[in-house]
Design an enzyme around this catalytic site. Structure first.
Site, mmCIF file in Angstrom:
data_model
loop_
_atom_site.group_PDB
_atom_site.id
_atom_site.type_symbol
_atom_site.label_atom_id
_atom_site.label_comp_id
_atom_site.label_asym_id
_atom_site.label_seq_id
_atom_site.Cartn_x
_atom_site.Cartn_y
_atom_site.Cartn_z
ATOM 1 C CD GLU A 1 -7.022 -1.036 -7.998
ATOM 2 O OE1 GLU A 1 -7.612 -0.231 -7.254
ATOM 3 O OE2 GLU A 1 -7.042 -2.270 -7.819
ATOM 4 C CG ASP A 2 -5.778 2.029 -4.921
ATOM 5 O OD1 ASP A 2 -5.646 1.010 -5.629
ATOM 6 O OD2 ASP A 2 -5.887 1.974 -3.676
ATOM 7 C CG ASP B 1 2.162 -4.063 -4.958
ATOM 8 O OD1 ASP B 1 3.277 -4.215 -5.455
ATOM 9 O OD2 ASP B 1 1.949 -4.244 -3.742
ATOM 10 N NE ARG C 1 -9.670 3.411 2.843
ATOM 11 C CZ ARG C 1 -9.174 2.408 2.126
ATOM 12 N NH1 ARG C 1 -8.500 2.670 1.036
ATOM 13 N NH2 ARG C 1 -9.335 1.155 2.494
ATOM 14 C CG PHE D 1 2.736 0.334 2.151
ATOM 15 C CD1 PHE D 1 2.198 -0.755 1.475
ATOM 16 C CD2 PHE D 1 1.901 1.111 2.933
ATOM 17 C CE1 PHE D 1 0.845 -1.072 1.585
ATOM 18 C CE2 PHE D 1 0.555 0.810 3.057
ATOM 19 C CZ PHE D 1 0.031 -0.281 2.384
HETATM 20 P P1 IMP Z 1 -2.076 -5.916 -6.217
HETATM 21 O O1 IMP Z 1 -3.123 -6.973 -6.291
HETATM 22 O O2 IMP Z 1 -0.847 -6.411 -5.492
HETATM 23 O O3 IMP Z 1 -1.739 -5.284 -7.532
HETATM 24 O O4 IMP Z 1 -2.601 -4.811 -5.256
HETATM 25 C C1 IMP Z 1 -3.661 -4.006 -5.533
HETATM 26 C C2 IMP Z 1 -4.201 -3.406 -4.259
HETATM 27 O O5 IMP Z 1 -3.267 -3.513 -3.160
HETATM 28 C C3 IMP Z 1 -4.453 -1.939 -4.441
HETATM 29 O O6 IMP Z 1 -5.734 -1.702 -4.907
HETATM 30 C C4 IMP Z 1 -4.251 -1.390 -3.044
HETATM 31 O O7 IMP Z 1 -5.457 -1.460 -2.325
HETATM 32 C C5 IMP Z 1 -3.246 -2.337 -2.393
HETATM 33 N N1 IMP Z 1 -1.869 -1.770 -2.394
HETATM 34 C C6 IMP Z 1 -0.819 -2.181 -3.113
HETATM 35 N N2 IMP Z 1 0.275 -1.425 -2.865
HETATM 36 C C7 IMP Z 1 -0.127 -0.502 -1.961
HETATM 37 C C8 IMP Z 1 0.558 0.606 -1.316
HETATM 38 O O8 IMP Z 1 1.753 0.907 -1.516
HETATM 39 N N3 IMP Z 1 -0.212 1.341 -0.456
HETATM 40 C C9 IMP Z 1 -1.510 1.064 -0.188
HETATM 41 N N4 IMP Z 1 -2.167 0.054 -0.770
HETATM 42 C C10 IMP Z 1 -1.486 -0.723 -1.654
#
Ligand code: IMP
Length: 183
Positions: free
Chosen positions: A105-106, A109, A171, A158
């Site tokens: 995963e990237d 959050d 990207r 962010f």
């Molecule tokens: P989560 O479900 O909130 O953990 O978010 C996961 C997804 O939200 C990641 O795979 C990203 O695509 C996106 N995301 C969360 N934070 C960021 C950020 O700071 N920049 C860009 N994408 C984010």
């Protein structure tokens, strides 16, 4: 045409340089390989689209036999806050039953996406599942999820670049930067 600025020189501030990312990925590859028995065949699953650049560099740093799979997930629209709504937009092409899965995963959050993915994968009976994320943003976590390998702990900001986007853009930046543009 979108009115979102793509002027990354103005809108982003470097957080992790290309050199730093490359060095950390080398280490991660070694950590991952060392955590499995030598010769264990892995099924490395990249979460689209954000992990693509990381995935491509990471698999070259893992000295274990492996197969590549991708899964498309949508959790964000064009906003910088999680909607909490997660859905699979494109599924794996092969079964993961009995296989050693490494999810790439990237960024994690809120944790909602990974929680959803882990629950979904559990129903497919893999031999094991480990999670590798390039960035971990622990401050904004809403649900606890296991993370076995982390590139960097990310501040509550962010971030864009190296696969991560804002409204589909940035990207292709070779570094990870904090986004300061119009959000
Ligand atoms: P989560 O479900 O909130 O953990 O978010 C996961 C997804 O939200 C990641 O795979 C990203 O695509 C996106 N995301 C969360 N934070 C960021 C950020 O700071 N920049 C860009 N994408 C984010």
């Amino acid at each position: 045409m979108s009115s979102i600025s793509t002027d990354w020189r103005k809108d982003t501030e470097v957080l992790y340089s290309k050199v730093k990312i490359t060095a950390r990925i080398e280490e991660l590859g070694q950590e991952i390989a060392a955590s499995y028995e030598p010769g264990t065949e892995l099924c490395v699953v990249g979460v689209l689209k954000g992990s693509v650049l990381f995935f491509a560099d990471l698999i070259r740093a893992i000295e274990q036999p492996l197969h590549c799979e991708f899964i498309g997930i949508s959790s964000y629209g064009d906003a910088t806050k999680s909607s909490g709504v997660v859905k699979i937009t494109s599924d794996l092409t092969h079964s993961i039953e009995g296989r050693h899965v490494l999810i790439v995963e990237d960024i994690i959050d809120t944790g909602l996406t990974m929680q959803y993915l882990l629950k979904n994968f559990e129903t497919r009976s893999p031999a094991s599942v480990k999670v590798c994320t390039l960035l971990d943003k622990p401050v904004t976590r809403k649900v606890e999820v296991p993370i076995h390998f982390t590139g960097f702990e990310c501040p509550d900001a962010f971030v864009v670049g190296y696969g991560l986007d804002y409204a589909g853009k940035f990207r292709n930046l070779p570094f990870i930067g904090v986004y300061h543009g119009d959000a």
